[in-house]
Design an enzyme around this catalytic site. Structure first.
Site, short mmCIF file in Angstrom:
data_model
loop_
_atom_site.label_atom_id
_atom_site.label_comp_id
_atom_site.label_asym_id
_atom_site.label_seq_id
_atom_site.Cartn_x
_atom_site.Cartn_y
_atom_site.Cartn_z
N VAL A 62 -9.77 9.86 -9.58
CA VAL A 62 -10.99 9.07 -9.80
C VAL A 62 -12.03 9.25 -8.69
N ASN A 88 -8.56 0.52 -12.88
CA ASN A 88 -7.38 -0.10 -12.28
C ASN A 88 -6.77 0.75 -11.15
N SER A 140 -9.14 -7.86 -5.91
CA SER A 140 -7.87 -8.34 -5.31
C SER A 140 -8.14 -9.62 -4.54
N TYR A 153 -9.19 -1.72 2.47
CA TYR A 153 -8.89 -2.19 1.11
C TYR A 153 -9.73 -3.42 0.76
N ALA A 154 -9.81 -4.37 1.69
CA ALA A 154 -10.59 -5.59 1.43
C ALA A 154 -12.07 -5.25 1.24
N ALA A 155 -12.56 -4.27 2.02
CA ALA A 155 -13.97 -3.87 1.89
C ALA A 155 -14.23 -3.33 0.48
N LYS A 157 -12.41 -3.80 -2.27
CA LYS A 157 -12.16 -4.80 -3.33
C LYS A 157 -13.26 -5.87 -3.37
N1 CAA Z 1 -0.64 -12.87 8.59
C1 CAA Z 1 -0.67 -13.16 9.88
N2 CAA Z 1 -0.25 -12.32 10.83
C2 CAA Z 1 0.25 -11.14 10.44
C3 CAA Z 1 0.30 -10.76 9.09
C4 CAA Z 1 -0.17 -11.69 8.14
N3 CAA Z 1 -0.17 -11.42 6.84
N4 CAA Z 1 0.80 -9.52 9.02
C5 CAA Z 1 1.07 -9.13 10.28
N5 CAA Z 1 0.74 -10.12 11.13
C6 CAA Z 1 0.89 -10.13 12.57
C7 CAA Z 1 2.32 -9.77 12.97
O1 CAA Z 1 3.16 -10.91 12.87
C8 CAA Z 1 2.15 -9.29 14.38
O2 CAA Z 1 2.01 -10.39 15.25
P1 CAA Z 1 2.55 -10.27 16.75
O3 CAA Z 1 1.78 -9.17 17.41
O4 CAA Z 1 2.26 -11.64 17.30
O5 CAA Z 1 4.01 -9.97 16.62
C9 CAA Z 1 0.80 -8.58 14.33
O6 CAA Z 1 0.10 -9.11 13.17
C10 CAA Z 1 0.94 -7.09 14.14
O7 CAA Z 1 1.79 -6.84 13.01
P2 CAA Z 1 2.88 -5.68 13.01
O8 CAA Z 1 3.82 -5.83 14.17
O9 CAA Z 1 3.50 -5.62 11.64
O10 CAA Z 1 1.93 -4.42 13.31
P3 CAA Z 1 2.02 -2.98 12.76
O11 CAA Z 1 0.87 -2.23 13.37
O12 CAA Z 1 3.38 -2.43 12.86
O13 CAA Z 1 1.73 -3.14 11.16
C11 CAA Z 1 0.54 -3.80 9.22
C12 CAA Z 1 0.54 -3.73 10.74
C13 CAA Z 1 0.60 -2.35 8.65
C14 CAA Z 1 -0.76 -4.44 8.79
C15 CAA Z 1 1.78 -4.55 8.70
O14 CAA Z 1 1.84 -5.81 9.36
C16 CAA Z 1 1.70 -4.81 7.23
O15 CAA Z 1 2.02 -3.93 6.43
N6 CAA Z 1 1.30 -6.03 6.84
C17 CAA Z 1 1.12 -6.37 5.44
C18 CAA Z 1 -0.26 -5.98 4.96
C19 CAA Z 1 -0.43 -6.48 3.54
O16 CAA Z 1 -0.31 -7.65 3.26
N7 CAA Z 1 -0.76 -5.54 2.59
C20 CAA Z 1 -0.87 -5.86 1.23
C21 CAA Z 1 -0.42 -4.64 0.41
S1 CAA Z 1 -0.29 -5.01 -1.32
C22 CAA Z 1 -1.85 -4.98 -1.81
O17 CAA Z 1 -2.75 -4.53 -1.17
C23 CAA Z 1 -2.15 -5.56 -3.15
C24 CAA Z 1 -3.12 -6.62 -3.01
O18 CAA Z 1 -4.26 -6.44 -3.50
C25 CAA Z 1 -2.75 -7.90 -2.41
P1 NAI Z 2 0.59 1.16 -8.21
O1 NAI Z 2 0.63 1.89 -6.91
O2 NAI Z 2 1.84 0.79 -8.89
O3 NAI Z 2 -0.31 1.96 -9.25
C1 NAI Z 2 -1.54 2.53 -8.89
C2 NAI Z 2 -1.76 3.77 -9.72
O4 NAI Z 2 -3.02 4.35 -9.35
C3 NAI Z 2 -0.69 4.85 -9.49
O5 NAI Z 2 -0.17 5.28 -10.73
C4 NAI Z 2 -1.44 5.95 -8.79
O6 NAI Z 2 -0.96 7.26 -9.08
C5 NAI Z 2 -2.85 5.75 -9.32
N1 NAI Z 2 -3.84 6.39 -8.46
C6 NAI Z 2 -3.92 6.32 -7.11
N2 NAI Z 2 -4.93 7.07 -6.67
C7 NAI Z 2 -5.52 7.63 -7.77
C8 NAI Z 2 -6.61 8.50 -7.95
N3 NAI Z 2 -7.33 8.97 -6.92
N4 NAI Z 2 -6.94 8.84 -9.21
C9 NAI Z 2 -6.22 8.39 -10.26
N5 NAI Z 2 -5.17 7.57 -10.15
C10 NAI Z 2 -4.83 7.19 -8.90
O7 NAI Z 2 -0.28 -0.13 -7.91
P2 NAI Z 2 -0.59 -1.42 -8.78
O8 NAI Z 2 -0.07 -2.57 -8.05
O9 NAI Z 2 -0.23 -1.23 -10.18
O10 NAI Z 2 -2.18 -1.47 -8.63
C11 NAI Z 2 -3.09 -1.43 -9.71
C12 NAI Z 2 -4.41 -2.01 -9.24
O11 NAI Z 2 -4.22 -3.38 -8.94
C13 NAI Z 2 -4.96 -1.37 -7.96
O12 NAI Z 2 -6.36 -1.28 -8.05
C14 NAI Z 2 -4.57 -2.36 -6.90
O13 NAI Z 2 -5.41 -2.27 -5.77
C15 NAI Z 2 -4.76 -3.65 -7.66
N6 NAI Z 2 -4.06 -4.81 -7.10
C16 NAI Z 2 -2.71 -4.78 -6.96
C17 NAI Z 2 -2.07 -5.89 -6.44
C18 NAI Z 2 -0.61 -5.92 -6.21
O14 NAI Z 2 -0.16 -6.85 -5.53
N7 NAI Z 2 0.18 -5.00 -6.75
C19 NAI Z 2 -2.83 -7.10 -6.06
C20 NAI Z 2 -4.24 -6.99 -6.27
C21 NAI Z 2 -4.83 -5.88 -6.78
#
Ligand code: CAA
Ligand code: NAI
Length: 245
Positions: A62, A88, A140, A153-155, A157
Site C-alpha cells: 500500500v 486496514n 487506533s 504509529y500514533a502520529a 493513526k
Molecule cells: N505505560 C507506562 N510505562 C511503560 C509502558 C506503558 N505502556 N510501556 C513501557 N513503559 C515503561 C517501562 O516500564 C520502562 O520503565 P522503567 O524505565 O521505569 O523500567 C520504560 O517505559 C522503558 O520500557 P522498556 O524497558 O520496555 O524499554 P525498551 O526500550 O526495551 O522497550 C518498548 C520499549 C518497545 C516501547 C516496549 O516497552 C513495548 O513494546 N511496549 C509496548 C508498546 C505498545 O503498547 N505497543 C502496542 C502494539 S499493538 C498496536 O499498536 C495496536 C494498537 O493500535 C493498540
Molecule cells: P496484523 O499484523 O495481523 O495484520 C496486518 C496486515 O497488514 C498483515 O496481513 C500485513 O501483511 C499487512 N500489511 C502490512 N504492511 C503492508 C503493506 N505495506 N501493504 C499491504 N499490506 C500490508 O495486524 P492487525 O491487528 O490485524 O491490524 C489491522 C489494522 O488494525 C492495522 O491498521 C492496525 O494498525 C489496526 N489496529 C490494530 C490493533 C490491534 O490491537 N491489533 C488496535 C488498533 C488498530
C-alpha cells in the site's frame, strides 16, 4: 444479506482483523479482494473463503502507488466495479522516542499514513463512477490517546482521523461515506509482540476486562460498509471495550 453483490477491497486481509472482515463480508454477500503484502497467507486465506463466495487475493504494497494502482485495476478486471474500501493494512515499529530510528519512524508513516492516502486516492474515481460508496480506515486507540513507545504509529493513526473528516467533507456530495474505526488492543499478531506486563496493565483498565477479538472490529467495518450506516459520515467509531472515556 447486508452487502449483497457489493465489491469490497480490504487491505491487510491476509491476517488478523482484515481476514476476519473478509470472512464476515463474504457471509453477508460481498465479493472480496483480499489485498496484502503477505502472498503466502493471502492466497491461502482467499482460497479458504471460496466455498462461501467470491474472494480473490491481490498482492499489494500500500505504500507504493504503482502497486496500489495495479490492485485497483485487478479488482476492476475481475469484478467490474468497487463499492467499498477498507484501509486496514498497518504495521508497528515500536520504540521509546529516544531510541526510535528515522527509518522506523518513516516506515510506519509510509504504510499506515501514505498507504491510506494512496488507496483512497486510487479508488475514489471508481466509487464516483459507480454513484457512491463507502471508505473505512483503521485508526487506533493509540492515535486518539497516545501510547508509550508509539510515536510513529500514533502520529499516523491520529492523521487518519484528520484525513477521514476531510474526505467526509470533500466526498459527501459524491455519495461517498467516509468513516474510521479506532480499535483498542485486539488479539492479532500485532499485539503478540507486546510485553505481557503491558497487556496485563491494559486489560486491567478496560471496563470489559478483555482484549478485542478480530471479529469485534470486523463487525464495526461491516456496519460502516452496509446501508445501515448511510447517514453516518466523518465519524470515528471506537471499538475498544471502553478503555478510555
Ligand atoms: N505505560 C507506562 N510505562 C511503560 C509502558 C506503558 N505502556 N510501556 C513501557 N513503559 C515503561 C517501562 O516500564 C520502562 O520503565 P522503567 O524505565 O521505569 O523500567 C520504560 O517505559 C522503558 O520500557 P522498556 O524497558 O520496555 O524499554 P525498551 O526500550 O526495551 O522497550 C518498548 C520499549 C518497545 C516501547 C516496549 O516497552 C513495548 O513494546 N511496549 C509496548 C508498546 C505498545 O503498547 N505497543 C502496542 C502494539 S499493538 C498496536 O499498536 C495496536 C494498537 O493500535 C493498540
Ligand atoms: P496484523 O499484523 O495481523 O495484520 C496486518 C496486515 O497488514 C498483515 O496481513 C500485513 O501483511 C499487512 N500489511 C502490512 N504492511 C503492508 C503493506 N505495506 N501493504 C499491504 N499490506 C500490508 O495486524 P492487525 O491487528 O490485524 O491490524 C489491522 C489494522 O488494525 C492495522 O491498521 C492496525 O494498525 C489496526 N489496529 C490494530 C490493533 C490491534 O490491537 N491489533 C488496535 C488498533 C488498530
Amino acid at each position: 444479506m447486508r452487502l449483497k453483490d457489493k465489491v469490497a477491497i480490504i487491505t491487510g486481509a491476509a491476517n488478523g482483523i482484515g481476514f476476519a472482515a473478509a470472512k464476515r463480508f463474504i457471509e453477508e454477500g460481498s465479493k472480496v479482494v483480499l489485498a496484502d503484502f503477505d502472498e503466502v497467507s493471502g492466497e491461502e486465506k482467499a482460497a479458504s473463503l471460496r466455498d462461501q463466495g467470491d474472494a480473490i487475493f491481490v498482492k499489494v504494497d500500500v505504500s507504493n502507488r504503482e502497486s496500489v494502482d495495479r490492485m485497483v485495476q485487478s479488482t476492476l478486471d475481475r469484478f467490474g466495479k468497487v463499492d467499498i474500501l477498507i484501509n486496514n493494512a498497518g504495521i508497528t515499529r515500536d520504540a521509546m522516542l529516544h531510541k526510535m530510528s528515522q527509518e522506523d519512524f518513516q516506515s510506519v508513516l509510509n504504510v499506515n499514513l501514505t498507504g491510506v492516502f494512496n488507496c483512497t486516492q486510487a479508488v475514489v474515481p471508481y466509487l464516483v463512477e459507480n454513484g457512491g460508496g463507502k471508505i473505512i480506515s483503521t485508526s487506533s486507540v493509540s492515535g486518539v490517546y497516545g501510547n508509550v513507545g508509539q510515536t510513529n504509529y500514533a502520529a499516523a493513526k491520529a492523521a487518519i482521523v484528520g484525513m477521514t473528516k476531510t474526505w467526509a467533507k470533500e466526498l459527501g456530495r459524491k455519495g461517498i461515506n467516509v468513516n474510521a474505526v479506532a480499535p483498542g488492543f485486539t488479539e492479532t499478531g500485532m499485539v503478540a509482540k507486546v510485553p505481557e506486563k503491558v497487556i496485563e496493565q491494559m486489560k486491567s483498565v478496560i471496563p470489559l476486562q478483555r482484549l478485542g477479538k478480530p471479529e469485534d472490529i470486523a463487525n464495526a467495518y461491516l456496519y460502516l460498509a452496509s446501508d445501515e450506516s448511510n447517514y453516518v459520515n466523518g465519524t470515528v467509531l471506537h471499538v475498544d471495550g471502553g478503555i478510555m472515556m
